[in-house]
Enzyme design. Structure first.
Site, PDB file in Angstrom:
ATOM      1  N   SER A  20    -115.240   7.716  12.144  1.00  0.00           N
ATOM      2  CA  SER A  20    -115.035   8.201  10.771  1.00  0.00           C
ATOM      3  C   SER A  20    -116.222   7.944   9.834  1.00  0.00           C
ATOM      4  CB  SER A  20    -113.755   7.602  10.182  1.00  0.00           C
ATOM      5  OG  SER A  20    -112.651   8.056  10.926  1.00  0.00           O
ATOM      6  N   THR A  63    -105.581   2.614  10.059  1.00  0.00           N
ATOM      7  CA  THR A  63    -105.310   2.770  11.481  1.00  0.00           C
ATOM      8  C   THR A  63    -104.492   1.578  11.973  1.00  0.00           C
ATOM      9  OG1 THR A  63    -106.323   3.264  13.615  1.00  0.00           O
ATOM     10  CG2 THR A  63    -107.550   1.756  12.189  1.00  0.00           C
ATOM     11  N   LYS A  67    -100.151   1.256   9.872  1.00  0.00           N
ATOM     12  CA  LYS A  67     -99.737   2.566   9.343  1.00  0.00           C
ATOM     13  C   LYS A  67     -98.322   2.582   8.743  1.00  0.00           C
ATOM     14  CE  LYS A  67    -102.053   5.539  12.623  1.00  0.00           C
ATOM     15  NZ  LYS A  67    -101.860   6.815  13.324  1.00  0.00           N
ATOM     16  N   GLU A  79     -93.662  13.533   0.760  1.00  0.00           N
ATOM     17  CA  GLU A  79     -92.356  13.670   1.412  1.00  0.00           C
ATOM     18  C   GLU A  79     -92.518  13.548   2.937  1.00  0.00           C
ATOM     19  OE1 GLU A  79     -90.339  17.337   0.428  1.00  0.00           O
ATOM     20  OE2 GLU A  79     -89.016  17.015   2.160  1.00  0.00           O
ATOM     21  N   ASP A 103    -101.550  13.140  10.472  1.00  0.00           N
ATOM     22  CA  ASP A 103    -101.478  13.278  11.940  1.00  0.00           C
ATOM     23  C   ASP A 103    -100.880  14.621  12.358  1.00  0.00           C
ATOM     24  OD1 ASP A 103    -102.609  10.881  12.744  1.00  0.00           O
ATOM     25  OD2 ASP A 103    -100.717   9.792  12.734  1.00  0.00           O
ATOM     26  N   GLY A 129     -95.944   6.376  16.211  1.00  0.00           N
ATOM     27  CA  GLY A 129     -96.399   6.891  14.921  1.00  0.00           C
ATOM     28  C   GLY A 129     -96.922   8.318  15.016  1.00  0.00           C
ATOM     29  N   ARG A 149     -90.808   7.020  26.512  1.00  0.00           N
ATOM     30  CA  ARG A 149     -90.426   5.942  27.430  1.00  0.00           C
ATOM     31  C   ARG A 149     -89.158   5.255  26.949  1.00  0.00           C
ATOM     32  NH1 ARG A 149     -94.584   1.027  27.920  1.00  0.00           N
ATOM     33  NH2 ARG A 149     -94.149   1.021  25.693  1.00  0.00           N
ATOM     34  N   THR A 150     -89.096   4.939  25.650  1.00  0.00           N
ATOM     35  CA  THR A 150     -87.891   4.347  25.089  1.00  0.00           C
ATOM     36  C   THR A 150     -87.041   5.501  24.545  1.00  0.00           C
ATOM     37  OG1 THR A 150     -89.280   2.512  24.410  1.00  0.00           O
ATOM     38  CG2 THR A 150     -87.055   2.574  23.480  1.00  0.00           C
ATOM     39  N   ILE A 211    -104.076  13.888  22.536  1.00  0.00           N
ATOM     40  CA  ILE A 211    -104.613  13.438  21.238  1.00  0.00           C
ATOM     41  C   ILE A 211    -105.532  12.220  21.376  1.00  0.00           C
ATOM     42  CG2 ILE A 211    -102.618  14.385  19.991  1.00  0.00           C
ATOM     43  CD1 ILE A 211    -101.945  11.397  19.284  1.00  0.00           C
ATOM     44  N   GLY A 234    -108.759  15.238  22.225  1.00  0.00           N
ATOM     45  CA  GLY A 234    -108.335  14.525  21.018  1.00  0.00           C
ATOM     46  C   GLY A 234    -109.360  14.494  19.893  1.00  0.00           C
TER      47      GLY A 234
HETATM   48  P1  ATR Z   1     -99.560   5.588  17.717  1.00  0.00           P
HETATM   49  O1  ATR Z   1     -99.595   5.152  16.283  1.00  0.00           O
HETATM   50  O2  ATR Z   1    -100.916   5.873  18.310  1.00  0.00           O
HETATM   51  O3  ATR Z   1     -98.590   6.693  17.964  1.00  0.00           O
HETATM   52  P2  ATR Z   1     -97.618   3.725  18.733  1.00  0.00           P
HETATM   53  O4  ATR Z   1     -96.809   3.953  17.494  1.00  0.00           O
HETATM   54  O5  ATR Z   1     -97.812   2.323  19.221  1.00  0.00           O
HETATM   55  O6  ATR Z   1     -99.084   4.317  18.567  1.00  0.00           O
HETATM   56  O7  ATR Z   1     -96.965   4.623  19.901  1.00  0.00           O
HETATM   57  C1  ATR Z   1     -97.361   4.546  21.221  1.00  0.00           C
HETATM   58  C2  ATR Z   1     -96.568   5.565  22.055  1.00  0.00           C
HETATM   59  O8  ATR Z   1     -97.015   5.499  23.420  1.00  0.00           O
HETATM   60  C3  ATR Z   1     -95.064   5.321  22.086  1.00  0.00           C
HETATM   61  O9  ATR Z   1     -94.404   6.557  22.204  1.00  0.00           O
HETATM   62  C4  ATR Z   1     -94.902   4.490  23.360  1.00  0.00           C
HETATM   63  O10 ATR Z   1     -93.617   4.560  23.944  1.00  0.00           O
HETATM   64  P3  ATR Z   1     -92.455   3.495  23.514  1.00  0.00           P
HETATM   65  O11 ATR Z   1     -91.835   4.047  22.247  1.00  0.00           O
HETATM   66  O12 ATR Z   1     -91.520   3.477  24.649  1.00  0.00           O
HETATM   67  O13 ATR Z   1     -93.152   2.164  23.294  1.00  0.00           O
HETATM   68  C5  ATR Z   1     -95.891   5.201  24.252  1.00  0.00           C
HETATM   69  N1  ATR Z   1     -96.324   4.356  25.367  1.00  0.00           N
HETATM   70  C6  ATR Z   1     -97.109   3.244  25.309  1.00  0.00           C
HETATM   71  N2  ATR Z   1     -97.310   2.758  26.557  1.00  0.00           N
HETATM   72  C7  ATR Z   1     -96.618   3.558  27.418  1.00  0.00           C
HETATM   73  C8  ATR Z   1     -96.443   3.595  28.831  1.00  0.00           C
HETATM   74  N3  ATR Z   1     -97.018   2.696  29.628  1.00  0.00           N
HETATM   75  N4  ATR Z   1     -95.693   4.600  29.360  1.00  0.00           N
HETATM   76  C9  ATR Z   1     -95.130   5.536  28.570  1.00  0.00           C
HETATM   77  N5  ATR Z   1     -95.258   5.561  27.223  1.00  0.00           N
HETATM   78  C10 ATR Z   1     -95.992   4.599  26.647  1.00  0.00           C
END
Ligand code: ATR
Length: 269
Positions: A20, A63, A67, A79, A103, A129, A149-150, A211, A234
């Site tokens: 940046s 960053t 955030k 909003e 974003d 995020g 993942r979650t 990204i 990205g």
């Molecule tokens: P950012 O601000 O860059 O989006 P973040 O908010 O930490 O960073 O989000 C990271 C994303 O990558 C989340 O969707 C995370 O999944 P979880 O919500 O389950 O944590 C995903 N992520 C990180 N490591 C991962 C992995 N090993 N396999 C799959 N998804 C992963």
């Protein structure tokens, strides 16, 4: 009498590898603006807001890892930033702090640069995020499905009118078949040897946007290219975000091509 030099910054931790400063300083120079963009390593937001920095700044980007937490320090947020729950750009005017999230817009502008979004089905991986912001923005325009993942986080995005499911092999394979565009908004791929998508489920018709910009050629992008997919890296997202911050702060509309060229020069230097 000349006006005071304006000061902008990226705050977060770590910030030392950011592109940046190169982008914004080149643009300030191009528009003959008395302004500078610096990085400020901020581990603790309270300390930052009690420091002299805040008195001197006219705006800043935020960053990792601040955030979300930044919001409570701001006077006003848009909003969309409120819906997403994250702010990555702040404009300071007369001591008042206004928060934005760029974003989603960065991702949409990247896609629209190359393709028409009408009737496209988009599959987004990740509900962090960035994933939230991109889902919020794109679901206003077209059909979106999010895999995370979650699972709970993916389901929570159904409030934007999207489908949200667990990121696993079965769902990935099935959803890729039904989608025109795949966006990786997870952090998987920052390690150049790892991809969130097994190569075998990529088809040549799929448009792939990762990204992650470091590395620029993630494993996903490399394998999608090998499969014949149309790809977007990205750095495009970063370029469009830089554009938006610059516009919010200065009212100017800089050239995307020059920003991209500056970022590419910095990456390869
Ligand atoms: P950012 O601000 O860059 O989006 P973040 O908010 O930490 O960073 O989000 C990271 C994303 O990558 C989340 O969707 C995370 O999944 P979880 O919500 O389950 O944590 C995903 N992520 C990180 N490591 C991962 C992995 N090993 N396999 C799959 N998804 C992963």
């Amino acid at each position: 009498m000349s006006s005071k030099k304006k000061l902008y910054a990226l705050i977060g931790h770590p910030v030392n590898k950011s592109l940046s400063p190169a982008i914004h300083n080149r643009m300030f120079n191009k528009y003959d603006l008395r302004a500078e963009y610096i990085t400020i390593d901020v581990k603790n937001l309270n300390d930052f807001f009690e420091s002299d920095h805040i008195e001197n700044l006219d705006g800043f980007n935020i960053t990792m890892p601040h955030k979300e937490d930044i919001i409570k320090y701001l006077d006003e947020i848009t909003e969309s930033a409120n819906e997403i729950g994250c702010v990555n750009t702040v404009k300071i005017k007369d001591g008042s702090l206004m928060g934005f999230n760029t974003d989603g817009l960065g991702a949409r502008k990247t896609l629209e640069r190359f393709i028409d979004l009408d009737d496209k089905r988009i599959l987004i991986l990740g509900a962090g995020g960035a994933g939230k912001a991109i889902t919020y923005e794109l679901s206003k325009y077209t059909e979106v499905c999010v895999l995370n993942r979650t699972q709970k986080e993916a389901k929570a995005l159904e409030r934007f009118g999207t489908a949200g499911k667990k990121l696993n092999f079965t769902n990935l394979k099935e959803e890729i078949k039904r989608s025109d565009i795949l966006i990786n908004a997870t952090s998987v791929g920052m390690d150049e040897n790892v991809s969130p998508v097994p190569k075998e489920v990529l088809g040549s018709e799929l448009i792939v946007f990762d990204i992650i910009y470091s590395p620029m050629k993630t494993k996903l992008i490399r394998e999608a290219e090998e499969k014949g997919c149309f790809i977007m890296d990205g750095l495009w997202m970063l370029v469009h975000q830089g554009y938006k911050s610059f516009q919010i702060w200065t009212g100017k509309e800089p050239s995307i091509d020059i920003i991209r060229k500056t970022a590419l020069e910095k990456v390869s230097s």
